[in-house]
Design a protein around this motif. Structure first.
Motif, short mmCIF file in Angstrom:
data_model
loop_
_atom_site.label_atom_id
_atom_site.label_comp_id
_atom_site.label_asym_id
_atom_site.label_seq_id
_atom_site.Cartn_x
_atom_site.Cartn_y
_atom_site.Cartn_z
N HIS A 118 0.85 -1.20 0.00
CA HIS A 118 0.00 0.00 0.00
C HIS A 118 0.88 1.25 0.00
CE1 HIS A 118 -4.23 -0.97 0.12
NE2 HIS A 118 -4.07 -1.87 1.06
N GLY A 169 -11.96 2.22 7.97
CA GLY A 169 -13.00 1.87 6.99
C GLY A 169 -14.15 1.13 7.66
N PHE A 172 -16.46 3.56 9.27
CA PHE A 172 -17.43 4.07 8.28
C PHE A 172 -18.52 3.01 8.01
CE2 PHE A 172 -14.22 7.28 7.01
CZ PHE A 172 -15.05 8.38 6.81
N ASP A 173 -18.07 1.79 7.73
CA ASP A 173 -19.02 0.74 7.32
C ASP A 173 -19.99 0.35 8.44
OD1 ASP A 173 -17.73 0.82 4.89
OD2 ASP A 173 -16.46 -0.91 5.31
N ALA A 185 -20.38 1.16 3.34
CA ALA A 185 -21.09 2.44 3.51
C ALA A 185 -20.18 3.66 3.36
CB ALA A 185 -21.76 2.46 4.88
N PRO A 187 -18.31 5.16 1.01
CA PRO A 187 -18.56 6.11 -0.08
C PRO A 187 -19.93 6.80 0.04
CG PRO A 187 -17.86 3.98 -0.96
CD PRO A 187 -18.04 3.80 0.52
N GLY A 276 -4.94 3.19 0.73
CA GLY A 276 -6.09 2.43 1.25
C GLY A 276 -7.38 3.08 0.79
N VAL A 278 -10.00 4.31 2.08
CA VAL A 278 -10.54 5.52 2.71
C VAL A 278 -9.85 6.78 2.19
CG1 VAL A 278 -11.04 6.63 4.94
CG2 VAL A 278 -11.24 4.17 4.74
N THR A 307 -4.94 2.67 -4.92
CA THR A 307 -5.10 2.94 -3.49
C THR A 307 -5.98 1.91 -2.79
OG1 THR A 307 -5.53 4.69 -1.93
CG2 THR A 307 -6.97 4.62 -3.75
N THR A 308 -7.04 1.43 -3.46
CA THR A 308 -7.82 0.32 -2.89
C THR A 308 -7.01 -0.95 -3.14
OG1 THR A 308 -8.95 0.03 -4.98
CG2 THR A 308 -10.01 1.45 -3.39
#
Ligand code: KG4
Ligand code: ZN
Length: 340
Positions: A118, A169, A172-173, A185, A187, A276, A278, A307-308
């Motif tokens: 990464h 992440g 967020f999710d 979730a 994005p 990553g 995020v 990045t992902t």
């Protein structure tokens, strides 16, 4: 070195994306990713299903990467694969495939640490993107990781801060799940946040020592807050979704930026590279730009596809290790908890 004409195949299968990429002298020729939609209905990655999907995807994904690069597999100089960290069942698919292909083609095998990858994704030759200068701070933020790493050279890295529970992440999710949003979730929260008031609902920030992070308390705070509000008004979430998302995002970004500020102060390093999933977040991007103005940071955000989770980042590490003749034997095994 440039005249050497090195072709490396990179393979990534640490979590729920099966990916393959071809790199030629540091430049990406192809970068193929097969996402696994299957996990969406479960609201998170199911390891057994991930492993099975990797088995189905790996051959076509590698074939596509080779075809898109417009080369023959006989031109490959080495095969690089993700050895860890990640889900054991997922890692095993990529590791065994890489081993047998390297054996079949009689070329060297290169093991890659997913977290280093990464970070080293910033070293892919890409027009319009400047490579970071050493030493720099790398912040890896995704569904599986949250780390601040001091990077002294390509292969000298030290983790100076990391999460003690959930990854950012996941924060967020899982918050999104509480709000009834589909997985992942992150994005969607980002999208709503753009139109909401970030100060509408203040959520507590955790008090974690040093440069470490914690996100599980925030998740609980959000859960209790929503439960309480919904008792008063069953439509609370629908009516306030933009403000709720903006407030959640604001809190999460503040947590990240506070630690980053602390890390720059402690190390004296002002060059920052993020990676990553995020790092796609508009809040973190804006906060980094602000850091450039306010604190004279120099910041790097890689091209989104690097990045992902992807195999281009595995391939660039493969290339850098190839230049150092850093190979492994076929006895190498996957390692779910591999450290930087
Ligand atoms: O790097 P990645 O694709 O996979 C790994 O987890 O390793 O990252 C996925 C994570 C998910 O948690 C997703 O919700 C989050 O990145 N994500 C975002 C955004 N885009 C993706 N989080 C916040 N804002 C975004 N725009
Ligand atoms: Zn990752």
């Amino acid at each position: 070195m440039e005249s050497q004409n090195i072709y490396i195949l990179g393979i990534e299968s640490s979590c729920d994306d099966t990916a393959a990429a071809i790199i030629h002298n540091g430049k990406i020729l192809s970068n193929v990713v097969a996402n696994q939609q299957i996990h969406q209905e479960y609201g998170g990655v199911v390891p057994e299903l991930a492993s099975r999907a990797h088995q189905q995807n790996i051959v076509p994904v590698v074939q596509q990467a080779i075809a898109k690069a417009n080369i023959d597999k006989k031109q490959l100089n080495a095969i690089a694969f993700t050895r860890g960290p990640g889900l054991m069942g997922s890692l095993l698919v990529g590791t065994s495939f890489a081993k047998s292909l390297a054996l079949g083609l009689d070329i060297p095998l290169i093991d890659v640490n997913h977290m280093q990858a990464h970070i080293l994704a910033h070293f892919i030759e890409e027009e319009g993107f400047e490579k970071p200068n050493f030493p720099f701070l790398a912040m890896t933020i995704s569904g599986g990781h949250t780390q601040i790493v001091k990077v002294t050279s390509h292969f000298e890295m030290e983790v100076i801060g990391e999460t003690i529970d959930d990854a950012v992440g996941e924060a967020f999710d899982k918050s999104g799940k509480i709000l009834g949003l589909p997985y992942p979730a992150g994005p969607i929260i980002d999208k709503y946040a753009k139109e909401g008031n970030p100060k509408a609902f203040p959520f507590p920030k955790p008090n974690v020592k040093g440069l470490n992070f914690s996100f599980s308390g925030l998740k609980t705070a959000i859960l209790y807050f929503i439960q309480k509000k919904q008792k008063e008004d069953p439509n609370f979430v629908e009516e306030n979704i933009k403000d709720i998302c903006a407030s959640i995002q604001h809190t999460i970004i503040n947590i990240l930026i506070d630690k980053l500020k602390k890390a720059t102060k402690e190390t004296g390093i002002k060059e920052i590279a993020i990676g990553g999933g995020v790092s796609a977040n508009s809040g973190i991007r804006n906060a980094l730009k602000e850091g450039e103005r306010k604190y004279h940071w120099k910041t790097h955000i890689p091209k989104f596809e690097y990045t992902t989770d992807n195999a281009a980042m595995i391939a660039i590490v493969g290339y850098l290790k190839y230049l150092e003749n850093d190979f492994v034997g076929s006895g190498v095994t996957a390692s779910a908890r591999l450290k930087i």
